[in-house]
Enzyme design. Structure first.
Site, PDB file in Angstrom:
ATOM      1  CG  ASP A 166      -0.199   0.012   2.533  1.00  0.00           C
ATOM      2  OD1 ASP A 166       0.746  -0.781   2.695  1.00  0.00           O
ATOM      3  OD2 ASP A 166      -0.533   0.832   3.399  1.00  0.00           O
ATOM      4  CG  HIS A 488      -1.317  -7.399  -1.121  1.00  0.00           C
ATOM      5  ND1 HIS A 488      -2.568  -7.529  -1.679  1.00  0.00           N
ATOM      6  CD2 HIS A 488      -1.327  -6.232  -0.448  1.00  0.00           C
ATOM      7  CE1 HIS A 488      -3.306  -6.477  -1.342  1.00  0.00           C
ATOM      8  NE2 HIS A 488      -2.571  -5.672  -0.588  1.00  0.00           N
ATOM      9  CG  ASP A 536       3.515 -16.621  -5.447  1.00  0.00           C
ATOM     10  OD1 ASP A 536       3.408 -15.439  -5.061  1.00  0.00           O
ATOM     11  OD2 ASP A 536       4.279 -16.977  -6.357  1.00  0.00           O
ATOM     12  CD  GLU A 545       0.772  -5.681   2.298  1.00  0.00           C
ATOM     13  OE1 GLU A 545      -0.151  -6.175   2.969  1.00  0.00           O
ATOM     14  OE2 GLU A 545       0.855  -4.469   2.039  1.00  0.00           O
TER      15      GLU A 545
END
Ligand code: 9MR
Length: 567
Positions: A166, A488, A536, A545
């Protein structure tokens, strides 16, 4: 999704001169014959496995294969038992020496507020600067507090590293990540070889500025941490988007408003600790910067003492992670330790020696993480010269050896040896970072005692992360024939958009998380044995992540291991 082999090896390499262990999945109660073959398929060694029985953590019945006696460097070896053959691996010190730098390159990739240039990362990973008020970004130039806080000012918080997949920037895990990189440097300078991190050692814009590159990379985040300090000396807990963005979202295309969360005691102490540590390391490199850092650290520490229980809101999890922490005695101990090591001031010393954490009292097999930082103080007190009684410093060092012994005892009973205590919470979010942080404890035990078994334990931890695990998977992108690909991440989102790249070499997946805290993990992994709770998949954020405070652990441990791997 992850076809596992029956013969589990480190998919990358075993280092010449060090133990070489693999795992056979077999319910047989008698020893089995293993054969080591070279890249031409010629048998070069063989032996008998040792049955270990069922292992609830992995869900496998296993045997130990120990091929330490074979020590000829080479590439493309395989281990076979009957019809079953492992993935190939090398016997070489080269891969861990590459990993030392690839794990550090992760941080340049994660930089915010600056273009990521092809000359350092290659075309596929290059991207424009982001979060600088260029549309559609709303920028980190003048960020207000969340509306409900009405703090009455804005802050310029450009720069720093994005946390993970993020675009949030969080002080508490930024703190531990920066500390761990700086500590790798400080440990190497005092007990090892800091020239590994010299100017020109890394491929970053500062590679010819006369300052060790590891310090340059860390400074990118130290400067951001300073910017998160409010006028009253407290630090804002975090800055991130008002709402979560979709996968993928390139950083420069993020259109969300950016907001500061409230200040917190934990964030303030992270700032105090890292700024004090950094002040010590820059003292002979940039005296002005060193003084600025120390002033910020002192101001932060005083503010935290005046606001000792300002906890981050555990429900502040929209658009960014909460990173709440309801215990800050450990952050107080860590910050006081750093300030004392840097200044020698009596007031900080009193806070160190009066803490319930003093003399590694809370160091155990759980290790340390962003919310449990007391061992960081212990490590600094054991490494940086200070005025504490020699007996107390010895006690701290002894605690590292005794916790390392506990790890080794537990690892001897595991099918897939990893320094990890699953007795209370199973495998947690970011378990790979816990394994590697515990490997740092083992590494320091070796530094403090010179006892070889602790060094061997560090390499066992790396073998687990690089493929000797029940999924035959290397959790480090670009390392091994079956390595993590689909992290991620909003930019390395190749799984969702083929025009975007995969995770770059040296990025560490969070790893197995038996609590299955995302919908993809819940759909695919329900009922998994703890060490198999991983997939994965880009959507599986609770297991796959990446994060700065996880890659910092990989950087510390691989740097240490590279140093111990000879030429
Ligand atoms: O690393 C964090 C882990 O310890 C927590 O259990 C988890 C849930 O709160 O959050 C992790 O941190 C994530 C953060 O909240 C948002 N950015 C990505 C981080 C890594 O997954």
């Amino acid at each position: 999704p992850n076809p596992a082999k029956k013969v589990q090896v480190d998919l990358v390499a075993y280092v010449p001169g060090l133990p070489k262990r693999a795992t056979l999945v077999s319910g047989a109660t008698t020893p089995q014959t293993w054969t080591l073959k070279n890249s031409a398929g010629v048998a070069v060694a063989s032996g008998q496995s040792t049955p270990k029985g069922a292992d609830a953590t992995s869900g496998d019945s296993t045997h130990l294969i120990d091929f330490s006696s074979f020590d000829t460097p080479g590439t493309g070896y395989t281990l076979s038992v009957g019809e079953d053959t492992s993935f190939p691996f090398d016997i070489s010190a080269d891969p861990v020496k590459r990993l030392r730098y690839d794990s550090l390159a992760f941080f340049y990739h994660q930089r915010s507020g600056t273009p990521i240039e092809a000359q350092y990362v290659g075309d596929e990973y290059a991207r424009p600067a982001a979060h600088l008020n260029v549309a559609p970004n709303q920028g980190d130039n003048n960020v207000p507090c969340r509306a409900d806080l009405a703090c009455g000012y804005t802050l310029d918080v450009r720069g720093g590293w994005y946390d993970a997949g993020d675009h949030g920037k969080y002080v508490v895990n930024g703190g531990i990540a920066t500390w761990q990189l700086l500590n790798a440097y400080e440990r190497a300078s005092r007990l090892g070889d800091a020239t590994a991190y010299r100017d020109g050692s890394m491929n970053i814009p500062e590679k010819a500025n006369g300052v060790p590159d590891l310090l340059d990379e860390a400074r990118w985040e130290v400067d951001f941490l300073l910017k998160m300090q409010a006028p009253d000396g407290m630090a804002h807990h975090k800055v991130h988007d008002a709402n979560w963005t979709a996968l993928p979202t390139r950083p420069e295309l993020d259109d969300q408003p950016r907001r500061l969360s409230a200040t917190s005691t934990a964030a303030t102490l992270n700032l105090a600790a890292v700024a004090a540590q950094a002040s010590r390391l820059w003292k002979s490199i940039d005296a002005t910067y060193s003084s600025t850092l120390l002033a910020a650290a002192r101001k932060a520490y005083a503010a935290a003492k005046a606001n000792p229980a300002k906890l981050a809101d555990p429900n502040d999890g929209t658009g960014g992670g909460a990173y709440s922490d309801d215990t800050v005695t450990d952050e107080f101990y860590w910050a006081a330790s750093e300030l004392y090591a840097t200044t020698g001031d009596a007031a900080y010393r009193t806070d160190v020696t009066g803490s319930s954490h003093y003399k590694a009292a809370s160091l155990n097999r759980g290790g340390f993480h962003w919310g449990g930082t007391a061992p960081l103080g212990d490590i600094t007190l054991a490494l940086a010269p200070n005025g504490l009684p020699a007996a107390d410093v010895s006690a701290i060092k002894s605690a590292f050896a005794s916790v390392a012994d506990q790890h080794l005892t537990a690892m001897a009973g595991m099918g897939y040896a990893a320094p990890y205590d699953n007795s209370t919470a199973g495998y947690v979010w970011g378990s790979n970072s816990t394994v590697l942080n515990n490997a740092q404890v083992l590494a320091l035990a070796f530094d403090f005692t010179g006892t070889a078994k602790y060094r061997d334990g560090v390499f066992e931890a790396l073998h687990y992360v690089l493929g000797r695990n029940p999924l035959s998977t290397s959790y480090v992108a670009g390392y091994g024939d079956q390595a993590m690909v689909n992290a991620h991440h909003r930019f390395w989102a190749h799984q969702n958009d083929p025009a975007l790249p995969i995770a770059p070499p040296g990025s560490l997946s969070g790893g197995p998380n038996s609590a299955l805290q995302d919908p993809v993990a819940q759909r695919l992994l329900t009922g998994c044995p703890q060490q198999k709770c991983w997939v994965d998949d880009i959507g599986a954020y609770s297991v796959n992540e990446v994060a700065i405070n996880w890659n910092s652990a990989l950087a510390w441990v691989s740097g240490w291991a590279a140093e111990k791997s000879g030429t």
